[in-house]
Scaffold this motif. Sequence first.
Motif, PDB file in Angstrom:
ATOM      1  N   ILE A 227      22.827  58.940   0.904  1.00  0.00           N
ATOM      2  CA  ILE A 227      21.405  58.572   0.907  1.00  0.00           C
ATOM      3  C   ILE A 227      21.215  57.309   0.084  1.00  0.00           C
ATOM      4  CG2 ILE A 227      19.101  59.307   0.176  1.00  0.00           C
ATOM      5  CD1 ILE A 227      19.943  62.164   0.812  1.00  0.00           C
ATOM      6  N   TYR A 228      21.854  57.272  -1.080  1.00  0.00           N
ATOM      7  CA  TYR A 228      21.750  56.093  -1.937  1.00  0.00           C
ATOM      8  C   TYR A 228      22.301  54.870  -1.201  1.00  0.00           C
ATOM      9  CZ  TYR A 228      22.686  52.817  -5.709  1.00  0.00           C
ATOM     10  OH  TYR A 228      22.730  51.692  -6.475  1.00  0.00           O
ATOM     11  N   PHE A 229      23.470  55.021  -0.601  1.00  0.00           N
ATOM     12  CA  PHE A 229      24.106  53.899   0.108  1.00  0.00           C
ATOM     13  C   PHE A 229      23.204  53.348   1.207  1.00  0.00           C
ATOM     14  CE2 PHE A 229      26.511  52.603   3.903  1.00  0.00           C
ATOM     15  CZ  PHE A 229      27.213  51.529   3.400  1.00  0.00           C
ATOM     16  N   LEU A 230      22.603  54.249   1.986  1.00  0.00           N
ATOM     17  CA  LEU A 230      21.813  53.799   3.133  1.00  0.00           C
ATOM     18  C   LEU A 230      20.501  53.150   2.699  1.00  0.00           C
ATOM     19  CD1 LEU A 230      22.407  56.790   5.553  1.00  0.00           C
ATOM     20  CD2 LEU A 230      23.268  54.469   5.806  1.00  0.00           C
ATOM     21  N   ARG A 231      19.889  53.696   1.643  1.00  0.00           N
ATOM     22  CA  ARG A 231      18.548  53.222   1.292  1.00  0.00           C
ATOM     23  C   ARG A 231      18.552  52.140   0.229  1.00  0.00           C
ATOM     24  NH1 ARG A 231      15.460  58.671   0.897  1.00  0.00           N
ATOM     25  NH2 ARG A 231      15.610  59.386   3.048  1.00  0.00           N
ATOM     26  N   GLN A 232      19.508  52.203  -0.687  1.00  0.00           N
ATOM     27  CA  GLN A 232      19.398  51.366  -1.872  1.00  0.00           C
ATOM     28  C   GLN A 232      20.379  50.191  -1.935  1.00  0.00           C
ATOM     29  OE1 GLN A 232      16.966  51.929  -4.072  1.00  0.00           O
ATOM     30  NE2 GLN A 232      16.271  53.721  -2.933  1.00  0.00           N
ATOM     31  N   THR A 233      21.385  50.194  -1.102  1.00  0.00           N
ATOM     32  CA  THR A 233      22.344  49.094  -1.205  1.00  0.00           C
ATOM     33  C   THR A 233      22.164  48.121  -0.050  1.00  0.00           C
ATOM     34  OG1 THR A 233      24.049  50.172   0.112  1.00  0.00           O
ATOM     35  CG2 THR A 233      24.046  50.655  -2.236  1.00  0.00           C
ATOM     36  N   SER A 234      22.554  46.867  -0.282  1.00  0.00           N
ATOM     37  CA  SER A 234      22.396  45.872   0.783  1.00  0.00           C
ATOM     38  C   SER A 234      23.357  46.195   1.937  1.00  0.00           C
ATOM     39  CB  SER A 234      22.645  44.468   0.245  1.00  0.00           C
ATOM     40  OG  SER A 234      23.894  44.417  -0.402  1.00  0.00           O
ATOM     41  N   TRP A 235      24.522  46.786   1.610  1.00  0.00           N
ATOM     42  CA  TRP A 235      25.448  47.165   2.676  1.00  0.00           C
ATOM     43  C   TRP A 235      24.815  48.152   3.639  1.00  0.00           C
ATOM     44  CZ3 TRP A 235      31.339  47.659   1.795  1.00  0.00           C
ATOM     45  CH2 TRP A 235      31.817  46.471   1.222  1.00  0.00           C
ATOM     46  N   GLY A 236      24.118  49.115   3.073  1.00  0.00           N
ATOM     47  CA  GLY A 236      23.461  50.124   3.903  1.00  0.00           C
ATOM     48  C   GLY A 236      22.416  49.497   4.807  1.00  0.00           C
ATOM     49  N   LEU A 237      21.679  48.541   4.260  1.00  0.00           N
ATOM     50  CA  LEU A 237      20.641  47.891   5.066  1.00  0.00           C
ATOM     51  C   LEU A 237      21.260  47.011   6.146  1.00  0.00           C
ATOM     52  CD1 LEU A 237      18.121  47.036   2.239  1.00  0.00           C
ATOM     53  CD2 LEU A 237      18.032  48.911   3.874  1.00  0.00           C
ATOM     54  N   HIS A 238      22.352  46.307   5.783  1.00  0.00           N
ATOM     55  CA  HIS A 238      23.054  45.502   6.789  1.00  0.00           C
ATOM     56  C   HIS A 238      23.511  46.357   7.958  1.00  0.00           C
ATOM     57  CE1 HIS A 238      24.192  42.240   3.601  1.00  0.00           C
ATOM     58  NE2 HIS A 238      22.906  42.248   3.915  1.00  0.00           N
ATOM     59  N   LEU A 239      24.029  47.531   7.606  1.00  0.00           N
ATOM     60  CA  LEU A 239      24.535  48.459   8.632  1.00  0.00           C
ATOM     61  C   LEU A 239      23.431  48.785   9.633  1.00  0.00           C
ATOM     62  CD1 LEU A 239      27.100  50.294   9.175  1.00  0.00           C
ATOM     63  CD2 LEU A 239      25.802  52.092   8.058  1.00  0.00           C
ATOM     64  N   SER A 240      22.265  49.151   9.109  1.00  0.00           N
ATOM     65  CA  SER A 240      21.158  49.510  10.007  1.00  0.00           C
ATOM     66  C   SER A 240      20.686  48.302  10.799  1.00  0.00           C
ATOM     67  CB  SER A 240      19.994  50.085   9.200  1.00  0.00           C
ATOM     68  OG  SER A 240      20.442  51.187   8.460  1.00  0.00           O
TER      69      SER A 240
ATOM     70  N   GLY B 222      22.929  35.853   9.737  1.00  0.00           N
ATOM     71  CA  GLY B 222      24.190  35.546   9.083  1.00  0.00           C
ATOM     72  C   GLY B 222      25.096  36.734   8.845  1.00  0.00           C
ATOM     73  N   LEU B 223      24.729  37.917   9.369  1.00  0.00           N
ATOM     74  CA  LEU B 223      25.619  39.071   9.208  1.00  0.00           C
ATOM     75  C   LEU B 223      26.734  39.004  10.239  1.00  0.00           C
ATOM     76  CD1 LEU B 223      23.068  41.953   8.664  1.00  0.00           C
ATOM     77  CD2 LEU B 223      24.404  40.715   6.957  1.00  0.00           C
TER      78      LEU B 223
END
Lengths: 352, 315
Positions: free
Chosen positions: B166-179, B192-193
Amino acid sequence: MLQKIVLWTHKRTSNWQQMPDWLSSLLVILLAFLIGALFIIAIGASPLAAYGALLRAAFGSVNGFAETMIKACPLLLAGLGISLAYRAQFWNIGAEGQIYAGGVCAAIVGLYLHGLPTFAHITLTLLAGMIGGALLGFFPALFKVRLGVNEMITTLMLNYVVIQVVAYLLHGPLRDQASGITISPQLLKSAWLPIVVERTRFHLGVLLAVGLALLIHWFIYRTVLGYQIRASGENRRAARVGGIRVNWVIIWTVLLSSALAGLAGAVEVSGVQHRLVEDFSPGYGYLAIAVALLGNLEPVRVIFSSILFAALLNGADAMQRAAAVPVPVIYVIEGVVIVLVAVSIFRRKGSL
Amino acid sequence: MLDQIFSVVFLTGFLAATLRMATPILITALGEMIAERSGILNLGIEGIMVLGAFVGFWVSYQSGDLWQGFLWGGLAGGIIGALMGIVSVRFHANQIVTGLGIWILCQGLSSFLNRRIFGISSVRPQLPTLPAIPIPGLSKIPILGETLFNQNIIVYGTLLLIPLFIYFLRQTSWGLHLSAVGENPRAADAAGLRVEWIRFLATTFGGMMAGWGGAYLPIAFYGLYTDDLAVGRGWMAIAVVAFGRWSPLGMLAGALIFGASSALQYRLQAMNFPLPYQFLLMLPFLITLIFVVLFVRGGGGPAALAKPYIRTQSE
């Protein structure tokens, strides 16, 4: 390696689209056998000896060829069914369960309908198999169309359910009490598909299946429903706008598809086993996925791909005896074929 | 019979088994969710679980070290996940067909290796399974203690993964890039991703998790390997992802339901429930079927799920 070969063919044909379908199918087969050979080398056996034994067993004698053809028969029927469903973008992976459902229904009619002339009894037996398969396909299709339920999960789960139902029937009501193992009594002789080639098990069902392949080719390209199936698969929204009742088309397609798989089960019971046996399908329903895809969902080509996989199935035991290569290597080849088809043939079809 | 079902002993055993059986499905589903969020639908995870189970068993058996087996089960899964990634990202292949191929390929491979290495004798080598580690104090709570605080270490680890995800998906830029890559690859690309690279990594990670989910089965539960050990669990994981709406907490609920259906089967079998045993065997699949029809319907999910991204073409 894969990339190199793909690039090479890319350069050769200068353009993917220009490579004819049949050539890419042949390339897929060749590559799959090469990758299979790598596995055979990896376990210290000789691929030439293994494939040689396989080919000799599958095509080396009249009887071997007949055995290959009676294995091609259910593969072809189920493969035709899968081709229809996949053309409409309905991902039926429940052919295995539909085969078992068809086999059970055919066995019941073949066992208990007394006093019918041979022709009528065979017809009814095969018809019962088709109805059994179609019943099993109907619910996933309905759930898909009405509720948007993923058909892959529903059709696959039904496989496991039906196989246990068959096991239950063979341990209980349908069991041959005189036999020590869990098989049903023999079907009445009037429900047996006649043998076509003397002194082999080559039965009429094989010819029936080939005839059906030609019929389905005509159906897909020359009838209204066939056109609607193709249109619904290519582009659902466009088909809908064009006035096609896509939901109806999908239900009819799946009914046909699963009826064909059910027929495969019926033919196996009435033509080969002559009774209901546990595990009477060695994964025909899953192999048929590869058969349909390698045949590029074209009925006539599915005939050839079904013979190829039947030869693998038929020669696998000989390969194990001659070169100590475990039988499941054929499922490795099957998986590689499907992946390669996904890379090559389906690429050009854009959305599909 | 009924008072037997509603007894405390039955309930405790049932709940504990539910969590134990939910764990492999949850591990696999968490990995699949990451792949799907990046836009890749990997239908091969059923096969990857089988391969992970075999490799996990084999390495554990050879080395005598369960952890080595577990590690290698995940690595084997990662290799297959990478293959799925290359085929679907680099070659833009149809993901449904590729997934079916990977499924059958991995099942064939496991059964091929199993026959080659362990033969077909009916006496199967056995492993000691991972021991349960009771947490002092907490495990003495009636019913709940036995369920939550007397499990093997992988179960604890998987439960801890949920807040982490949950932390990874919501709080990290990696998680946001993934979505971003899974929702709108073109926009993500323009921003630029590296769409292809992210999808490849996500699919490899998903394969690794499925390998671990499979390796859990012989190492922490059965102590042996058969070709049909994992049967259906990969597909259950796919259903769990859709049921959980691609969020870890929802997926936990889904995995618990499927875990419960397996646990129920074992519990009823153990107490000689008066139903032919074939019906007990089909119970998990029947429950999955009913559950999927009732609760897992189409729609939702990443917008670009299962759609190949081809950089040079315009849509």
